[in-house]
Design a protein around this motif. Structure first.
Motif, PDB file in Angstrom:
ATOM      1  N   GLU A   1      39.587 -32.522 -56.134  1.00  0.00           N
ATOM      2  CA  GLU A   1      40.393 -33.693 -55.807  1.00  0.00           C
ATOM      3  C   GLU A   1      41.221 -33.564 -54.535  1.00  0.00           C
ATOM      4  N   TYR A   2      41.469 -32.334 -54.050  1.00  0.00           N
ATOM      5  CA  TYR A   2      42.332 -32.192 -52.883  1.00  0.00           C
ATOM      6  C   TYR A   2      42.071 -30.861 -52.162  1.00  0.00           C
ATOM      7  N   VAL A   3      42.530 -30.807 -50.918  1.00  0.00           N
ATOM      8  CA  VAL A   3      42.487 -29.574 -50.134  1.00  0.00           C
ATOM      9  C   VAL A   3      43.841 -28.891 -50.270  1.00  0.00           C
ATOM     10  N   SER A   4      43.834 -27.625 -50.615  1.00  0.00           N
ATOM     11  CA  SER A   4      45.083 -26.869 -50.711  1.00  0.00           C
ATOM     12  C   SER A   4      45.417 -26.252 -49.360  1.00  0.00           C
ATOM     13  N   ASN A   5      46.717 -26.144 -49.065  1.00  0.00           N
ATOM     14  CA  ASN A   5      47.121 -25.472 -47.830  1.00  0.00           C
ATOM     15  C   ASN A   5      47.411 -23.995 -48.056  1.00  0.00           C
ATOM     16  N   VAL A   6      47.111 -23.490 -49.273  1.00  0.00           N
ATOM     17  CA  VAL A   6      47.318 -22.074 -49.574  1.00  0.00           C
ATOM     18  C   VAL A   6      46.120 -21.270 -49.057  1.00  0.00           C
ATOM     19  N   ILE A   7      46.395 -20.379 -48.140  1.00  0.00           N
ATOM     20  CA  ILE A   7      45.354 -19.521 -47.571  1.00  0.00           C
ATOM     21  C   ILE A   7      45.785 -18.068 -47.752  1.00  0.00           C
ATOM     22  N   TYR A   8      44.997 -17.294 -48.469  1.00  0.00           N
ATOM     23  CA  TYR A   8      45.321 -15.897 -48.711  1.00  0.00           C
ATOM     24  C   TYR A   8      44.889 -15.038 -47.524  1.00  0.00           C
ATOM     25  N   ASP A   9      45.770 -14.129 -47.136  1.00  0.00           N
ATOM     26  CA  ASP A   9      45.503 -13.202 -46.040  1.00  0.00           C
ATOM     27  C   ASP A   9      45.472 -11.798 -46.637  1.00  0.00           C
ATOM     28  N   ASP A  10      44.385 -11.064 -46.437  1.00  0.00           N
ATOM     29  CA  ASP A  10      44.289  -9.753 -47.086  1.00  0.00           C
ATOM     30  C   ASP A  10      45.250  -8.717 -46.489  1.00  0.00           C
ATOM     31  N   LEU A  11      45.946  -9.075 -45.419  1.00  0.00           N
ATOM     32  CA  LEU A  11      47.002  -8.213 -44.906  1.00  0.00           C
ATOM     33  C   LEU A  11      48.348  -8.470 -45.589  1.00  0.00           C
ATOM     34  N   ASN A  12      48.421  -9.565 -46.337  1.00  0.00           N
ATOM     35  CA  ASN A  12      49.663  -9.944 -47.025  1.00  0.00           C
ATOM     36  C   ASN A  12      49.628  -9.391 -48.445  1.00  0.00           C
ATOM     37  N   VAL A  13      50.146  -8.194 -48.618  1.00  0.00           N
ATOM     38  CA  VAL A  13      50.066  -7.508 -49.907  1.00  0.00           C
ATOM     39  C   VAL A  13      50.855  -8.251 -50.986  1.00  0.00           C
ATOM     40  N   GLU A  14      52.038  -8.725 -50.655  1.00  0.00           N
ATOM     41  CA  GLU A  14      52.860  -9.416 -51.654  1.00  0.00           C
ATOM     42  C   GLU A  14      52.187 -10.699 -52.126  1.00  0.00           C
ATOM     43  N   GLN A  15      51.511 -11.391 -51.235  1.00  0.00           N
ATOM     44  CA  GLN A  15      50.780 -12.599 -51.627  1.00  0.00           C
ATOM     45  C   GLN A  15      49.667 -12.244 -52.592  1.00  0.00           C
ATOM     46  N   TYR A  16      48.947 -11.159 -52.301  1.00  0.00           N
ATOM     47  CA  TYR A  16      47.868 -10.735 -53.195  1.00  0.00           C
ATOM     48  C   TYR A  16      48.423 -10.304 -54.543  1.00  0.00           C
ATOM     49  N   LYS A  17      49.561  -9.632 -54.551  1.00  0.00           N
ATOM     50  CA  LYS A  17      50.167  -9.203 -55.811  1.00  0.00           C
ATOM     51  C   LYS A  17      50.581 -10.384 -56.680  1.00  0.00           C
ATOM     52  N   SER A  18      50.815 -11.543 -56.058  1.00  0.00           N
ATOM     53  CA  SER A  18      51.288 -12.710 -56.797  1.00  0.00           C
ATOM     54  C   SER A  18      50.194 -13.413 -57.595  1.00  0.00           C
ATOM     55  N   ILE A  19      48.946 -13.011 -57.414  1.00  0.00           N
ATOM     56  CA  ILE A  19      47.853 -13.642 -58.166  1.00  0.00           C
ATOM     57  C   ILE A  19      48.060 -13.375 -59.656  1.00  0.00           C
ATOM     58  N   PRO A  20      47.970 -14.401 -60.506  1.00  0.00           N
ATOM     59  CA  PRO A  20      48.223 -14.209 -61.943  1.00  0.00           C
ATOM     60  C   PRO A  20      47.243 -13.217 -62.579  1.00  0.00           C
ATOM     61  N   GLU A  21      47.719 -12.476 -63.561  1.00  0.00           N
ATOM     62  CA  GLU A  21      46.858 -11.521 -64.265  1.00  0.00           C
ATOM     63  C   GLU A  21      45.734 -12.222 -65.019  1.00  0.00           C
ATOM     64  N   THR A  22      45.914 -13.528 -65.266  1.00  0.00           N
ATOM     65  CA  THR A  22      44.898 -14.293 -65.998  1.00  0.00           C
ATOM     66  C   THR A  22      43.770 -14.784 -65.098  1.00  0.00           C
ATOM     67  N   ALA A  23      43.883 -14.594 -63.788  1.00  0.00           N
ATOM     68  CA  ALA A  23      42.844 -15.057 -62.863  1.00  0.00           C
ATOM     69  C   ALA A  23      41.539 -14.311 -63.115  1.00  0.00           C
ATOM     70  N   VAL A  24      40.428 -14.975 -62.855  1.00  0.00           N
ATOM     71  CA  VAL A  24      39.120 -14.351 -63.017  1.00  0.00           C
ATOM     72  C   VAL A  24      39.035 -13.109 -62.128  1.00  0.00           C
ATOM     73  N   HIS A  25      38.410 -12.062 -62.615  1.00  0.00           N
ATOM     74  CA  HIS A  25      38.250 -10.760 -61.949  1.00  0.00           C
ATOM     75  C   HIS A  25      39.519  -9.908 -61.934  1.00  0.00           C
ATOM     76  N   ARG A  26      40.668 -10.507 -62.219  1.00  0.00           N
ATOM     77  CA  ARG A  26      41.936  -9.815 -62.002  1.00  0.00           C
ATOM     78  C   ARG A  26      42.110  -8.593 -62.918  1.00  0.00           C
ATOM     79  N   ASN A  27      41.629  -8.709 -64.166  1.00  0.00           N
ATOM     80  CA  ASN A  27      41.805  -7.588 -65.094  1.00  0.00           C
ATOM     81  C   ASN A  27      41.120  -6.316 -64.587  1.00  0.00           C
TER      82      ASN A  27
END
Length: 360
Positions: free
Chosen positions: A125-151
């Motif tokens: 339904e929409y385009v998100s303006n959230v873009i993950y950067d693999d150099l941004n460690v804190e952003q990556y850490k913020s991914i929920p534990e329930t996300a696919v592959h995360r476990n």
């Protein structure tokens, strides 16, 4: 004579795994590698050994003792197969811990995850303006534990944190195009990806291209040759100077080189179907809920093909990775995919891998 580098590789018969193995077999240092692959198919195992010099162990990912032993015997583990199998990953990690405890070795684990862990609930339904950067460690850490592959990813990272392995995670985005290399030609490896072929099979089954929601969500993408090259660039960098290569929480390497909307993919499928005389209308109407369950296996997996999964692979580029194929190439590749899949006997849905038809 110097000892060889022991490499345990999973996914040799797969799409990404086969492409990476083909590059290892063509690597300038191939004579210093002792590669062991775990494969289910005895005939493919024979081909790997007789034609490619790869030690092939016949088995599956549920044989935990075998997996653990193979991991323990390797300085380098390349997991190019499952991204969501917790018992399988725990067996690999037990093996690496044993190796570390017994030999004092600091083994290397390069694990294949997926950008699906970044997926939102846009439903096209929409385009998100959230873009993950693999150099941004804190952003990556913020991914929920329930996300696919995360476990599984967290297990991998924790091994690095605990200090018994150096771990690196490659989450590919939408990987595309039909791959060509000697392992495919020998009938060992799968030449096709998952997402776009699944969309194509659904379109062929309904006689018209379809899109999830309005198709507005955006996903990053990467060509199969580019993402396979990423693994080699990463491996070479680790061998050359491990202290300068990010690992653990700083060892995430997104595979991407462009972005597409899901509508772009669906429209390209529709145009190919019209050109091939399969359909009369290139415009993709939205999949109904019933169609998503039928073709993708569940409503959830249908929504996954309408999610925003945007990211930037800057960490890999900093190592020297230079992807060359663009989203324009991806769109053009769809015509050939449609043509080849349409020539094959149609499969029974659902088309998403791992979901047997008898469950629906």
């Amino acid at each position: 004579m110097a000892s060889k580098t022991s490499i345990f590789l999973t996914g040799a018969t797969g799409y990404i795994g086969g492409a990476v193995l083909a590059r290892l077999l063509n690597h300038p240092s191939v004579d210093t590698f002792a590669i062991t692959a775990l494969v289910r198919n005895p005939e493919k195992a024979k081909i790997l050994e007789s034609q490619f010099g790869v030690k092939a162990v016949v088995g599956n990912h549920h044989e935990s003792d075998k997996v653990e032993s193979l991991a323990e015997g390797a300085h380098v583990v390349l997991n190019l197969a499952e991204a969501d199998n917790v018992p399988f990953m725990k067996a690999i990690l037990r093996g690496l811990r044993k190796r570390h405890d017994k030999l004092g070795d600091l083994p290397i684990l390069i694990h294949t995850s997926g950008a699906g862990e970044l997926a939102d609930d846009a439903r096209g339904e929409y385009v998100s303006n959230v873009i993950y950067d693999d150099l941004n460690v804190e952003q990556y850490k913020s991914i929920p534990e329930t996300a696919v592959h995360r476990n599984v990813d967290l297990l991998v990272i924790n091994a690095d944190v605990e200090g018994y392995a150096r771990t690196y995670i490659v989450p590919p985005t939408t990987v595309y195009d039909i791959v060509q290399h000697p392992l495919v030609e020998a009938g060992v490896s799968n030449p096709r990806s998952i997402q776009i072929p699944t969309m194509i099979e659904a379109a062929l089954a309904r006689k018209q291209a379809g899109v999830v929601g309005k198709g507005k969500a955006v996903s990053s993408d990467v060509h199969i040759d580019d993402v396979a090259d990423l693994y080699i660039v990463l491996y070479d960098a680790i061998v050359a100077n491990p202290e300068k290569v990010g690992h653990g929480w700083e060892g995430i390497y997104f595979g991407e080189n462009g972005e597409h909307s899901w509508y772009q993919i669906s429209k390209a499928i529709g145009e190919a179907m019209v050109a091939l005389g399969i359909s009369t209308d290139p415009e993709p109407p939205s999949f109904t809920t019933e169609e998503m369950v039928k073709y993708f296996g569940s409503e959830q997996w249908g929504w996954y093909c309408g999610a925003n999964t945007r990211c930037r692979g800057n960490r890999a580029r900093a190592l020297g990775w230079k992807p060359k194929y663009t989203t324009e190439v991806m769109v053009k590749s769809i015509r050939r995919e449609v043509e080849e899949i349409s020539k094959k006997p149609p499969r029974q849905p659902p088309f998403w891998p791992g979901i047997p038809p008898e469950n629906h």
